[in-house]
Design an enzyme around this catalytic site. Structure first.
Site, PDB file in Angstrom:
ATOM      1  N   HIS A  66       0.831  -1.218   0.000  1.00 27.06           N
ATOM      2  CA  HIS A  66       0.000   0.000   0.000  1.00 27.06           C
ATOM      3  C   HIS A  66       0.859   1.257   0.000  1.00 27.06           C
ATOM      4  CE1 HIS A  66      -3.351  -2.610   0.931  1.00 27.06           C
ATOM      5  NE2 HIS A  66      -2.706  -3.079   1.960  1.00 27.06           N
ATOM      6  N   HIS A  91       5.581   6.493   6.348  1.00 27.49           N
ATOM      7  CA  HIS A  91       5.220   6.018   5.012  1.00 27.49           C
ATOM      8  C   HIS A  91       4.756   7.215   4.192  1.00 27.49           C
ATOM      9  CE1 HIS A  91       1.460   6.122   7.267  1.00 27.49           C
ATOM     10  NE2 HIS A  91       0.987   6.562   6.113  1.00 27.49           N
ATOM     11  N   HIS A  93       2.274   8.831   0.687  1.00 31.10           N
ATOM     12  CA  HIS A  93       1.163   8.758  -0.271  1.00 31.10           C
ATOM     13  C   HIS A  93       1.562   9.670  -1.428  1.00 31.10           C
ATOM     14  CE1 HIS A  93      -1.441   7.021   2.910  1.00 31.10           C
ATOM     15  NE2 HIS A  93      -0.703   7.787   3.701  1.00 31.10           N
ATOM     16  N   GLU A 104      -2.827  13.454   0.691  1.00 31.79           N
ATOM     17  CA  GLU A 104      -4.144  13.075   1.238  1.00 31.79           C
ATOM     18  C   GLU A 104      -4.844  14.309   1.777  1.00 31.79           C
ATOM     19  OE1 GLU A 104      -3.490   9.447   3.801  1.00 31.79           O
ATOM     20  OE2 GLU A 104      -4.370   8.586   1.988  1.00 31.79           O
ATOM     21  N   HIS A 117       3.691  10.563   6.311  1.00 35.97           N
ATOM     22  CA  HIS A 117       3.077  10.390   7.629  1.00 35.97           C
ATOM     23  C   HIS A 117       4.046   9.681   8.554  1.00 35.97           C
ATOM     24  CE1 HIS A 117      -1.086  10.600   5.537  1.00 35.97           C
ATOM     25  NE2 HIS A 117      -0.648  11.800   5.897  1.00 35.97           N
TER      26      HIS A 117
HETATM   27  N1  5EF Z   1      -2.284   7.223   6.604  1.00 30.55           N
HETATM   28  S1  5EF Z   1      -2.180   6.391   7.960  1.00 30.55           S
HETATM   29  O1  5EF Z   1      -1.189   7.018   8.819  1.00 30.55           O
HETATM   30  O2  5EF Z   1      -3.498   6.268   8.544  1.00 30.55           O
HETATM   31  C1  5EF Z   1      -1.585   4.788   7.591  1.00 30.55           C
HETATM   32  C2  5EF Z   1      -1.436   4.366   6.294  1.00 30.55           C
HETATM   33  F1  5EF Z   1      -1.831   5.114   5.258  1.00 30.55           F
HETATM   34  C3  5EF Z   1      -0.851   3.143   6.010  1.00 30.55           C
HETATM   35  F2  5EF Z   1      -0.716   2.756   4.712  1.00 30.55           F
HETATM   36  C4  5EF Z   1      -0.413   2.332   7.020  1.00 30.55           C
HETATM   37  S2  5EF Z   1       0.394   0.845   6.609  1.00 30.55           S
HETATM   38  O3  5EF Z   1       0.718   0.107   7.777  1.00 30.55           O
HETATM   39  O4  5EF Z   1       1.538   1.245   5.811  1.00 30.55           O
HETATM   40  C5  5EF Z   1      -0.620  -0.131   5.553  1.00 30.55           C
HETATM   41  C6  5EF Z   1      -2.000  -0.253   6.054  1.00 30.55           C
HETATM   42  O5  5EF Z   1      -2.125  -0.347   7.421  1.00 30.55           O
HETATM   43  C7  5EF Z   1      -0.595   2.719   8.340  1.00 30.55           C
HETATM   44  N2  5EF Z   1      -0.199   1.825   9.306  1.00 30.55           N
HETATM   45  C8  5EF Z   1      -0.646   1.869  10.664  1.00 30.55           C
HETATM   46  C9  5EF Z   1      -2.134   1.527  10.770  1.00 30.55           C
HETATM   47  C10 5EF Z   1      -2.209   0.164  11.462  1.00 30.55           C
HETATM   48  C11 5EF Z   1      -0.825  -0.105  11.945  1.00 30.55           C
HETATM   49  C12 5EF Z   1      -0.332  -1.126  12.763  1.00 30.55           C
HETATM   50  C13 5EF Z   1       1.042  -1.190  13.018  1.00 30.55           C
HETATM   51  C14 5EF Z   1       1.899  -0.237  12.469  1.00 30.55           C
HETATM   52  C15 5EF Z   1       1.414   0.790  11.665  1.00 30.55           C
HETATM   53  C16 5EF Z   1       0.056   0.837  11.482  1.00 30.55           C
HETATM   54  C17 5EF Z   1      -1.173   3.968   8.614  1.00 30.55           C
HETATM   55  F3  5EF Z   1      -1.316   4.387   9.882  1.00 30.55           F
HETATM   56 ZN    ZN Z   2      -0.593   7.697   5.700  1.00 34.25          ZN
END
Ligand code: 5EF
Ligand code: ZN
Length: 263
Positions: A66, A91, A93, A104, A117
């Site tokens: 993603h 990460h 976008h 976003e 982010h």
């Molecule tokens: N835009 S955002 O900040 O809301 C956001 C993301 F956009 C995103 F892509 C991810 S991820 O982990 O790379 C993939 C899907 O969870 C996370 N990851 C987070 C969500 C769940 C989780 C669990 C452990 C570590 C990181 C995350 C995320 F918080």
């Molecule tokens: Zn994000």
């Protein structure tokens, strides 16, 4: 967990079928527009600790299908919020080579080329990300808007390895570097609101801080981010490019966006 994408039959309009919070309240991102803003003189500058990592440390750079993410050591944290928020990962976008608009959050409907982010969890109250991710005071995410412009040496510290993680679930180890250099100079000017994860499961658990000032990366750097990665596994017969991985702005409902600056 059900698969989800940014377009097509599993795209964002279908997320609520398997992830009900995605159709709920307090969703992110939003369009940060004037009528939502309220100046709040109590908003202090963001203070980050231990973001300047030694090159002797190793970080995991990964393609999770993603986004491209960098795992962060738990000594990194935000110290200026009511609770300590410990870093978990960062990460991005982004848009695509043909459409370099992929942030976003938007500001007065302006969409930036990309957005970073830095995800933190409330380590005063929860032992790890997984326990914090669905709690209303669980997460704090720092959002940095990114525009195409000057070359950015800090981004190069991980972009130069991006061809090692072209496919889903590929990971490489990279040397630590100063993560603070990825943030804008001014950490005292930002937008603040209560929102959610912008990906499924879309938990309304995020205290959002979006910095007023964007950072820049060069067009070449943007193109490597926007064209190097696939959301499919290396062995998949039909590779799926990973770009346009941004959720559209959500309804603000009755939310106010607090602002730490006046003009
Ligand atoms: N835009 S955002 O900040 O809301 C956001 C993301 F956009 C995103 F892509 C991810 S991820 O982990 O790379 C993939 C899907 O969870 C996370 N990851 C987070 C969500 C769940 C989780 C669990 C452990 C570590 C990181 C995350 C995320 F918080
Ligand atoms: Zn994000």
């Amino acid at each position: 967990a059900a698969k989800w994408t940014y377009n097509g039959p599993d795209g964002e309009h279908h997320w609520p079928k398997h992830y009900p919070y995605c159709g709920g309240a307090f969703q992110s991102p939003i369009d940060i527009k004037p009528e939502l803003l309220r100046f709040d003189p109590t908003l202090r500058p963001i203070e980050v600790q231990n973001y300047d990592l030694s090159p002797n440390e190793q970080l995991t750079l990964g393609n999770n299908g993603h986004s491209v993410q960098i795992s962060l050591p738990s000594k990194m944290h935000i110290s200026s919020l009511p609770h300590r928020y410990t870093a978990a990962q960062l990460h991005f976008h982004w848009g695509s080579s043909s459409r370099p608009a992929g942030s976003e959050h938007t500001v007065n409907s302006r969409q930036y080329a990309a957005e970073m982010h830095v995800v933190h969890y409330n380590s005063d109250k929860y032992p790890n990300m997984s326990m914090a991710v669905d709690k209303s005071d669980g997460l704090a995410v720092l959002g940095v808007l990114i525009e195409v412009g000057e070359f950015n040496p800090a981004f190069e510290q991980f972009l130069r390895f991006i061809n090692g993680i072209k496919y889903r679930d590929q990971r490489v180890q990279i040397s630590g570097f100063n993560i603070r250099a990825l943030l804008p100079a001014r950490l005292d000017e930002y937008y603040r609101y209560d929102g959610s994860l912008t990906t499924p499961p879309c938990y309304p658990s995020v205290l959002w801080t979006v910095f007023r000032n964007h950072v820049t990366i060069s067009r070449k750097q943007f193109l490597s981010l926007a064209t190097a990665l696939f959301s499919s596994h290396a062995q998949d017969s039909s590779p799926v490019p990973l770009n346009g991985n941004y959720r559209k702005p959500q309804l603000p409902d009755s939310r106010v966006v607090l602002v730490s600056f006046k003009e």
